[in-house]
Design a protein around this motif. Structure first.
Motif, PDB file in Angstrom:
ATOM      1  N   SER A   8       1.054  -1.282  -0.007  1.00  0.00           N
ATOM      2  CA  SER A   8       0.022   0.175   0.088  1.00  0.00           C
ATOM      3  C   SER A   8       0.475   1.360   0.030  1.00  0.00           C
ATOM      4  CB  SER A   8      -0.821   0.036   0.962  1.00  0.00           C
ATOM      5  OG  SER A   8      -0.060   0.510   2.597  1.00  0.00           O
ATOM      6  N   LEU A   9       1.667   1.101  -0.866  1.00  0.00           N
ATOM      7  CA  LEU A   9       2.459   1.966  -0.822  1.00  0.00           C
ATOM      8  C   LEU A   9       2.068   3.171  -1.390  1.00  0.00           C
ATOM      9  CD1 LEU A   9       5.847   1.020  -3.225  1.00  0.00           C
ATOM     10  CD2 LEU A   9       5.903   1.484  -0.343  1.00  0.00           C
ATOM     11  N   ASP A  28      22.051  16.919   0.396  1.00  0.00           N
ATOM     12  CA  ASP A  28      23.134  15.561   0.753  1.00  0.00           C
ATOM     13  C   ASP A  28      23.309  14.848   0.291  1.00  0.00           C
ATOM     14  OD1 ASP A  28      23.194  17.392   3.032  1.00  0.00           O
ATOM     15  OD2 ASP A  28      20.924  16.085   3.874  1.00  0.00           O
ATOM     16  N   ASP A  29      22.980  15.305  -1.021  1.00  0.00           N
ATOM     17  CA  ASP A  29      23.262  13.183  -1.994  1.00  0.00           C
ATOM     18  C   ASP A  29      22.497  12.333  -1.974  1.00  0.00           C
ATOM     19  OD1 ASP A  29      25.345  15.146  -3.731  1.00  0.00           O
ATOM     20  OD2 ASP A  29      27.020  14.096  -2.591  1.00  0.00           O
ATOM     21  N   ALA A  30      21.872  12.154  -0.244  1.00  0.00           N
ATOM     22  CA  ALA A  30      20.828  11.061  -0.284  1.00  0.00           C
ATOM     23  C   ALA A  30      20.081  11.083   1.019  1.00  0.00           C
ATOM     24  CB  ALA A  30      22.105   9.680  -0.088  1.00  0.00           C
ATOM     25  N   ALA A  31      19.248  10.673   1.435  1.00  0.00           N
ATOM     26  CA  ALA A  31      18.202  10.584   2.020  1.00  0.00           C
ATOM     27  C   ALA A  31      17.353   8.952   2.228  1.00  0.00           C
ATOM     28  CB  ALA A  31      17.283  11.720   1.707  1.00  0.00           C
ATOM     29  N   ALA A  32      16.953   9.459   3.155  1.00  0.00           N
ATOM     30  CA  ALA A  32      15.316   8.055   3.127  1.00  0.00           C
ATOM     31  C   ALA A  32      14.597   8.671   3.890  1.00  0.00           C
ATOM     32  CB  ALA A  32      16.066   7.393   4.043  1.00  0.00           C
ATOM     33  N   VAL A  33      13.301   8.116   3.843  1.00  0.00           N
ATOM     34  CA  VAL A  33      12.161   8.639   3.837  1.00  0.00           C
ATOM     35  C   VAL A  33      11.487   7.308   4.103  1.00  0.00           C
ATOM     36  CG1 VAL A  33      11.318   8.482   1.723  1.00  0.00           C
ATOM     37  CG2 VAL A  33       9.935  10.260   3.778  1.00  0.00           C
ATOM     38  N   PRO A  34      10.242   7.096   5.262  1.00  0.00           N
ATOM     39  CA  PRO A  34       9.942   5.902   5.689  1.00  0.00           C
ATOM     40  C   PRO A  34       8.461   5.601   4.924  1.00  0.00           C
ATOM     41  CG  PRO A  34       9.274   7.539   7.377  1.00  0.00           C
ATOM     42  CD  PRO A  34      10.362   7.702   6.729  1.00  0.00           C
ATOM     43  N   VAL A  35       8.650   4.663   4.057  1.00  0.00           N
ATOM     44  CA  VAL A  35       6.842   4.749   2.617  1.00  0.00           C
ATOM     45  C   VAL A  35       6.551   3.414   3.589  1.00  0.00           C
ATOM     46  CG1 VAL A  35       8.345   6.101   1.199  1.00  0.00           C
ATOM     47  CG2 VAL A  35       8.968   3.340   1.744  1.00  0.00           C
ATOM     48  N   LEU A  36       7.674   1.918   3.858  1.00  0.00           N
ATOM     49  CA  LEU A  36       6.343   1.043   4.181  1.00  0.00           C
ATOM     50  C   LEU A  36       5.424   0.532   5.779  1.00  0.00           C
ATOM     51  CD1 LEU A  36       8.635  -1.184   2.305  1.00  0.00           C
ATOM     52  CD2 LEU A  36       6.590  -0.796   1.512  1.00  0.00           C
ATOM     53  N   ASP A  37       4.492   0.696   5.803  1.00  0.00           N
ATOM     54  CA  ASP A  37       4.226  -0.499   7.252  1.00  0.00           C
ATOM     55  C   ASP A  37       4.213  -1.612   7.498  1.00  0.00           C
ATOM     56  OD1 ASP A  37       2.116  -1.917   5.571  1.00  0.00           O
ATOM     57  OD2 ASP A  37       0.454  -0.859   5.940  1.00  0.00           O
ATOM     58  N   GLU A  38       3.885  -2.203   8.625  1.00  0.00           N
ATOM     59  CA  GLU A  38       4.221  -3.527   8.936  1.00  0.00           C
ATOM     60  C   GLU A  38       3.720  -4.518   8.051  1.00  0.00           C
ATOM     61  OE1 GLU A  38       6.704  -4.535  11.429  1.00  0.00           O
ATOM     62  OE2 GLU A  38       6.481  -1.970  11.753  1.00  0.00           O
ATOM     63  N   ASP A  40       3.329  -3.979   4.924  1.00  0.00           N
ATOM     64  CA  ASP A  40       4.115  -4.342   3.435  1.00  0.00           C
ATOM     65  C   ASP A  40       5.086  -4.600   4.200  1.00  0.00           C
ATOM     66  OD1 ASP A  40       1.912  -2.801   2.702  1.00  0.00           O
ATOM     67  OD2 ASP A  40       2.275  -0.683   3.059  1.00  0.00           O
ATOM     68  N   LYS A  41       6.228  -4.735   4.975  1.00  0.00           N
ATOM     69  CA  LYS A  41       7.426  -4.943   4.805  1.00  0.00           C
ATOM     70  C   LYS A  41       6.933  -6.859   5.264  1.00  0.00           C
ATOM     71  CE  LYS A  41       8.549  -2.524   8.447  1.00  0.00           C
ATOM     72  NZ  LYS A  41       9.075  -1.666   9.617  1.00  0.00           N
ATOM     73  N   ALA A  42       6.703  -7.130   6.011  1.00  0.00           N
ATOM     74  CA  ALA A  42       6.781  -8.687   5.493  1.00  0.00           C
ATOM     75  C   ALA A  42       6.319  -8.900   4.722  1.00  0.00           C
ATOM     76  CB  ALA A  42       5.617  -8.867   6.911  1.00  0.00           C
ATOM     77  N   ALA A  43       5.274  -8.619   4.085  1.00  0.00           N
ATOM     78  CA  ALA A  43       4.781  -9.078   2.555  1.00  0.00           C
ATOM     79  C   ALA A  43       5.775  -8.867   1.395  1.00  0.00           C
ATOM     80  CB  ALA A  43       3.659  -8.566   1.872  1.00  0.00           C
ATOM     81  N   LEU A  44       6.216  -7.763   1.642  1.00  0.00           N
ATOM     82  CA  LEU A  44       7.551  -7.374   0.430  1.00  0.00           C
ATOM     83  C   LEU A  44       8.746  -8.708   1.048  1.00  0.00           C
ATOM     84  CD1 LEU A  44       7.609  -3.917   0.160  1.00  0.00           C
ATOM     85  CD2 LEU A  44       7.299  -5.930  -2.064  1.00  0.00           C
ATOM     86  N   ALA A  45       8.810  -8.507   2.271  1.00  0.00           N
ATOM     87  CA  ALA A  45      10.669  -9.575   2.439  1.00  0.00           C
ATOM     88  C   ALA A  45      10.061 -10.989   2.663  1.00  0.00           C
ATOM     89  CB  ALA A  45      10.575  -9.075   4.120  1.00  0.00           C
ATOM     90  N   GLU A  46       8.664 -11.533   2.446  1.00  0.00           N
ATOM     91  CA  GLU A  46       8.431 -12.627   2.648  1.00  0.00           C
ATOM     92  C   GLU A  46       8.744 -13.292   0.857  1.00  0.00           C
ATOM     93  OE1 GLU A  46       5.233 -15.821   3.097  1.00  0.00           O
ATOM     94  OE2 GLU A  46       4.631 -13.713   3.785  1.00  0.00           O
ATOM     95  N   ALA A  47       8.346 -12.270   0.078  1.00  0.00           N
ATOM     96  CA  ALA A  47       8.388 -12.355  -1.439  1.00  0.00           C
ATOM     97  C   ALA A  47       9.327 -12.416  -2.198  1.00  0.00           C
ATOM     98  CB  ALA A  47       7.412 -11.908  -2.211  1.00  0.00           C
ATOM     99  N   ALA A  48      10.638 -11.197  -0.937  1.00  0.00           N
ATOM    100  CA  ALA A  48      11.517 -11.347  -1.458  1.00  0.00           C
ATOM    101  C   ALA A  48      12.788 -13.080  -1.496  1.00  0.00           C
ATOM    102  CB  ALA A  48      12.563 -10.001  -1.089  1.00  0.00           C
ATOM    103  N   ALA A  49      12.496 -13.373   0.394  1.00  0.00           N
ATOM    104  CA  ALA A  49      12.988 -14.148   1.230  1.00  0.00           C
ATOM    105  C   ALA A  49      12.617 -15.271   0.252  1.00  0.00           C
ATOM    106  CB  ALA A  49      12.829 -14.476   2.118  1.00  0.00           C
ATOM    107  N   LYS A  50      11.625 -14.965  -0.578  1.00  0.00           N
ATOM    108  CA  LYS A  50      12.488 -16.670  -1.647  1.00  0.00           C
ATOM    109  C   LYS A  50      12.139 -16.754  -3.383  1.00  0.00           C
ATOM    110  CE  LYS A  50       6.970 -18.068  -0.491  1.00  0.00           C
ATOM    111  NZ  LYS A  50       5.360 -17.612  -0.318  1.00  0.00           N
ATOM    112  N   LEU A  51      13.157 -15.736  -3.800  1.00  0.00           N
ATOM    113  CA  LEU A  51      13.738 -15.745  -4.809  1.00  0.00           C
ATOM    114  C   LEU A  51      15.468 -16.786  -5.071  1.00  0.00           C
ATOM    115  CD1 LEU A  51      13.604 -11.824  -4.766  1.00  0.00           C
ATOM    116  CD2 LEU A  51      12.163 -13.065  -6.231  1.00  0.00           C
TER     117      LEU A  51
END
Length: 210
Positions: A8-9, A28-38, A40-51
């Motif tokens: 749900s980005l 500063d050449d680089a910066a970060a911003v929060p975009v994923l809730d818990e 989403d993090k779990a769903a994406l990490a689960e999919a990435a772990a299966k690669l």
């Protein structure tokens, strides 16, 4: 893809926050911003772990240009998967943020390349290096899981390190040539990795521009 598995980005990330992140990249050449809730993090990490990953070459180039790296990677992202959907969502989010800026620091981006990377705990994920100039405007790194120390540095020796906090759930944006008034691409490094770090890296490849 079901609504239960789609990230749900665009609903959880604030476009104004991403626009502010882009202004920080100009400074500063680089910066970060929060975009994923818990979820989403779990769903994406689960999919990435299966690669299926392959280990990156421990050393790229020789002599003063040598880069040392310790991670696994794959470019084989299944079509129609939650990870491919995530690339499209990140691209749309970044471009929506660019439209909020006047003047915009770069044209709209198209993320032609997607790489999933897995870093196990290590004292050096990758030594100071620069991405090729053929990658333009922005590199986007979506941290799905894990913790590691990302730095912008001045050279291959790692001089003048500037830590860019990018905890899991964040989108780290880094400039490339064509972003802002200064046509440069910074040296950067991932030092200590504290826990298994899964990221998706998105790049705009100028060789594929029409």
């Amino acid at each position: 893809m079901s609504e239960a598995t789609a990230p749900s980005l665009l609903r959880t990330a604030r476009i104004d926050d991403v626009a502010a992140c882009l202004r920080a990249v100009e400074r500063d050449d680089a910066a970060a911003v929060p975009v994923l809730d818990e979820r989403d993090k779990a769903a994406l990490a689960e999919a990435a772990a299966k690669l299926t990953y392959k280990r990156a070459k421990p050393q790229v180039n020789e002599g003063e240009k040598a880069v040392y790296q310790d991670f696994w990677l794959t470019r084989d992202i299944p079509a129609g998967s939650v990870l491919e959907h995530c690339r499209d969502a990140v691209e749309a989010l970044v471009n929506a943020a660019l439209r909020r800026l006047d003047p915009a620091p770069c044209p709209p981006v198209t993320f032609h390349e997607t790489v999933a990377q897995w870093y196990e705990p290590t004292t050096c994920g990758i030594s100071p290096h620069r991405d090729p100039k053929t990658f333009r405007y922005l590199v986007a790194l979506l941290v799905m899981r894990g913790d590691g120390d990302f730095y912008i540095v001045d050279d291959r020796r790692g001089s003048n390190p500037r830590h860019i906090p990018a905890p899991e759930g964040s989108l780290l944006l880094m400039r490339q040539p064509g972003f802002g008034a200064e046509d440069r691409h910074p040296f950067h490094t991932l030092r200590t990795v504290y826990s298994d770090r899964l990221i998706l890296t998105f790049r705009h490849d100028s060789r594929r521009d029409a």
